[in-house]
Design an enzyme around this catalytic site. Structure first.
Site, PDB file in Angstrom:
ATOM      1  CB  CYS A   1     -11.013  -0.176  -7.973  1.00 44.94           C
ATOM      2  SG  CYS A   1     -11.243  -1.402  -6.692  1.00 44.94           S
TER       3      CYS A   1
ATOM      4  CG  HIS B   1      -2.108  -0.954   0.942  1.00 45.30           C
ATOM      5  ND1 HIS B   1      -2.121  -2.238   1.412  1.00 45.30           N
ATOM      6  CD2 HIS B   1      -3.237  -0.794   0.215  1.00 45.30           C
ATOM      7  CE1 HIS B   1      -3.224  -2.826   1.004  1.00 45.30           C
ATOM      8  NE2 HIS B   1      -3.919  -1.979   0.272  1.00 45.30           N
TER       9      HIS B   1
END
Ligand code: PEP
Ligand code: MG
Length: 674
Positions: free
Chosen positions: A497, A186
């Site tokens: 996404c 992330h």
């Protein structure tokens, strides 16, 4: 000056001062102990002052927080005043002559370790609270906030996590250098969104850059301690590169203006919080496909209150002004951990308590978020999306919690709206039961980052295994296709996404799989729009070619010289009013059927016949220009309406002399009516 070659997470160029992010972490100097000026009373005074200051900080945070967060702050206050902790610090200062920083760090470690070994799970969880309290105490003792960075810098650290990165203002980050890292973590996604160069992979380089005041990142090269000339040139180059990037962005923006109306596949944006609103508005994007709400929880000392969340969701929904705004419920756990939320130690955190699992476990936190979302939905087109779903049951449970929260709000007289509830397809399990999930959810969004990790059984944070993390693996596209087919069968839209949606090489393949929307990081919106135009045009061309291949060819209805459409001396044909045409200046009066099919019409005056070909196309064969005026003279039609014909079969005989003697052109025109 030294040069290192590192592994690239995001390539780019940067030059600037070095900021060691690890310095804001706990670090004490034992050599300061036991010096001549050492005064235990003074150390105890410093300690008591720091405790009072933190206690005030926590009390004021608790006052402003909602019920859940308040409990957390109050627990931290209790720990802060815990006798065992203060007693240990006092003993270390007065009996072991430690300075206050070392004593606090030591006491914190001892107590955290003791709690971590307790049989009782609740007590075990307090261990991370102790660590949090200790770190904050040390920051106060050193007179530091959580973030001391003031000028744009190259950030260096052993390892970064999303919480630490999101605590730094993006405008202050020129580049990142870490020892440990991975392409698909992330942190890497966040850095990618911000367009920041990021290198990793060498302890030696980390130590050198830490010891260096300035550094340069140039693709995979890291230069530490650059000499003045090199550094000056690098600063100039960075400025030029920024200019180039800006103008490239401007060009992409101009090229992509108005494209949304021309493409079928929608391009949406992924965002991480309200800080993205200005860019979001400037992008003119059609919707937000993924608001990673968990970042609101990471950049915090405790859980954000219902009010804080409500304000954030409302702000984004209002900025989108009625356009779709998909907000994902907190996807905490795995690499997105916070100090304030105690989590059990897990052997495989990516396979453990994360995403929806954690929300269902920490239901008070989850309910606070759902209440905030229900309230914010009144102010825009908000949709809720659940991460890490693996079963229909989980979706049903969330629906019932959602309804319960709605009932609660209604009883309290607070305005709310229940939004659509969609899910992320991030596990092979979800993709394989997409058919059933499509009946329980209102939309799907495929999270290819995690779908890749779970399908390939490869931790997206795994160090040095990037070559095996292949988001283009055939298995991923098959799972996407299964998901898209199931979604469409059940009339629900499908988006992607994950990072794959913004990869130029993947766009066409995703559209082919049936994906309706691509949600990409803000920095990739314009580029992706252009990729979609290209991909859709290529797919359309391919479709037309395939149709043409499958459609039987049309034969010439007469022998003679070919005349291009624009040269046909009758505007009805040359302008294409009747469809595509071609003319033939006939050598003889024999007219053939242009295709296998059925005669669908014969002009009363015999000068024109229409055919329905076996593939359904309508073809007109018209003999002569203005020959309708001959009222049938010179035409002998050999078929009638309904006759079955074969390509090349003679269908008419014409006396060309009658036509030419009447001063008319005998040109035979074939028109493709449909
Ligand atoms: C994904 O897994 O693809 C995704 C979009 O979620 P995240 O990257 O935040 O896990
Ligand atoms: Mg994910």
């Amino acid at each position: 000056m030294k040069e290192f070659e590192l592994a690239i997470i995001h390539s780019g160029f940067a030059a600037g001062p070095v900021f060691d992010a690890d310095l804001t972490r706990v670090k004490t100097d034992p050599s300061a102990d036991q010096n001549e000026s050492y005064n235990p009373e003074h150390e105890m005074t410093l300690y008591n002052r720091a405790v009072d200051s933190l206690d005030r900080e926590l009390a004021s945070a608790a006052e402003k927080a909602d019920r859940n967060s308040r409990d957390i702050y109050e627990t931290e206050r209790l720990l802060l005043k815990d006798n065992a902790f203060s007693e240990t610090v006092r003993e270390l200062i007065t009996e072991k002559n430690m300075n206050v920083n070392t004593a606090v760090e030591h006491a914190g470690n001892v107590l955290a370790q003791k709690l971590a070994g307790n049989e009782n799970a609740y007590i075990r969880q307090r261990s991370s609270d102790i660590t949090g309290v200790t770190e904050r105490l040390l920051e106060i003792l050193r007179g530091e906030g959580t973030n001391t960075l003031k000028v744009p810098s190259i950030i260096v650290s052993e390892e970064l996590n999303p919480a630490r990165l999101s605590a730094i203002a993006p405008s202050l980050i020129l580049g990142l250098v870490t020892e440990k890292g991975s392409m698909t973590s992330h942190v890497s996604i966040l850095a990618g969104n911000m367009g920041i160069p990021y290198l990793y992979g060498s302890r030696e380089a980390l130590e050198a850059v830490r010891a260096s005041e300035k550094a340069i990142i140039d693709d995979k090269k890291l230069i530490t301690d650059p000499d003045e000339k090199t550094y000056g040139e690098a600063l100039r180059r960075m400025w030029e590169e920024n200019e180039r990037k800006q103008s490239q962005k401007r060009r992409q923006k101009e090229d992509s203006a108005g494209i949304d109306e021309k493409i079928h596949t929608k391009v949406y944006a992924n965002i991480a919080g309200t800080q993205d609103i200005p860019k979001l508005i400037a992008s003119g994007v059609r919707g937000v496909g993924l608001f990673r709400s968990e970042f609101l929880f990471l950049d915090h000392n405790g859980a954000p209150s219902e009010e804080e969340q409500f304000e954030a969701y409302k702000a984004v929904a209002e900025a989108m002004n009625g356009k779709e705004t998909v907000i994902r419920t907190m996807d905490l756990g795995s690499d997105k951990k916070t100090n304030w939320l105690p989590m059990p130690a897990e052997k495989n955190p990516a396979l453990g308590c994360r995403g929806l699992r954690l929300s269902l476990k920490e239901q008070d936190l989850f309910r606070t978020q759902l209440r905030a979302l229900l309230r914010a939905a009144v102010f825009g087109n908000i949709k809720i999306m659940l991460p890490m779903v693996t079963s229909v049951r989980e979706v049903e449970i969330v629906r019932s919690i959602l309804e319960n929260c709605a009932e609660e709000l209604s009883n309290e007289g607070i305005a709310y709206k229940i939004p659509s509830l969609g899910i992320m397809i991030e596990t092979p399990a979800a993709a394989m039961i997409a058919d059933e999930l499509a009946k329980a959810a209102d939309f799907f969004s495929i999270g290819t980052n995690d779908l890749t990790q779970y399908t390939l059984a490869l931790d997206r944070e795994a160090q040095g295994l990037e070559a095996f993390y292949d988001p283009y693996h055939e298995a991923i596209f098959r799972l996407i296709k299964i998901t898209a087919d199931a979604g469409h069968k059940n009339n629900i839209p499908i988006s992607v996404c994950g990072e794959l949606a913004g990869q130029p090489n993947a766009v066409k393949r995703l559209i082919e799989c049936g994906v309706d929307k691509l949600s990409v990081s803000l920095s990739k919106v314009d580029e992706t729009r252009l990729q979609v135009v290209k991909a859709e045009a290529e797919l359309e061309n391919r479709r037309v070619e395939k149709d043409a291949e499958q459609s039987p060819s049309i034969a010439a209805p007469a022998d003679g010289r070919l005349i291009p459409m624009e040269d046909i001396p009758d505007p009805v044909f040359s302008a294409g009013t009747l469809g595509e045409c071609v003319g033939i200046m006939p050598d003889s009066g024999i007219i053939y059927a242009p295709c296998d099919g059925i005669v669908s019409g014969v002009a009363q005056t015999g000068h024109a016949i229409t055919f329905t070909a076996s593939d359904g196309r309508e073809i007109l064969v018209h003999v002569g220009i203005n020959t309708v005026t001959l009222a049938g003279r010179g035409f002998k039609v050999l078929v009638q309406e309904g006759s079955t014909v074969s390509k090349g079969e003679i269908v008419m005989e014409v006396d060309l002399a009658v036509i030419t003697e009447a001063g008319l052109s005998p040109m035979v025109i074939t028109a493709l009516l449909s």
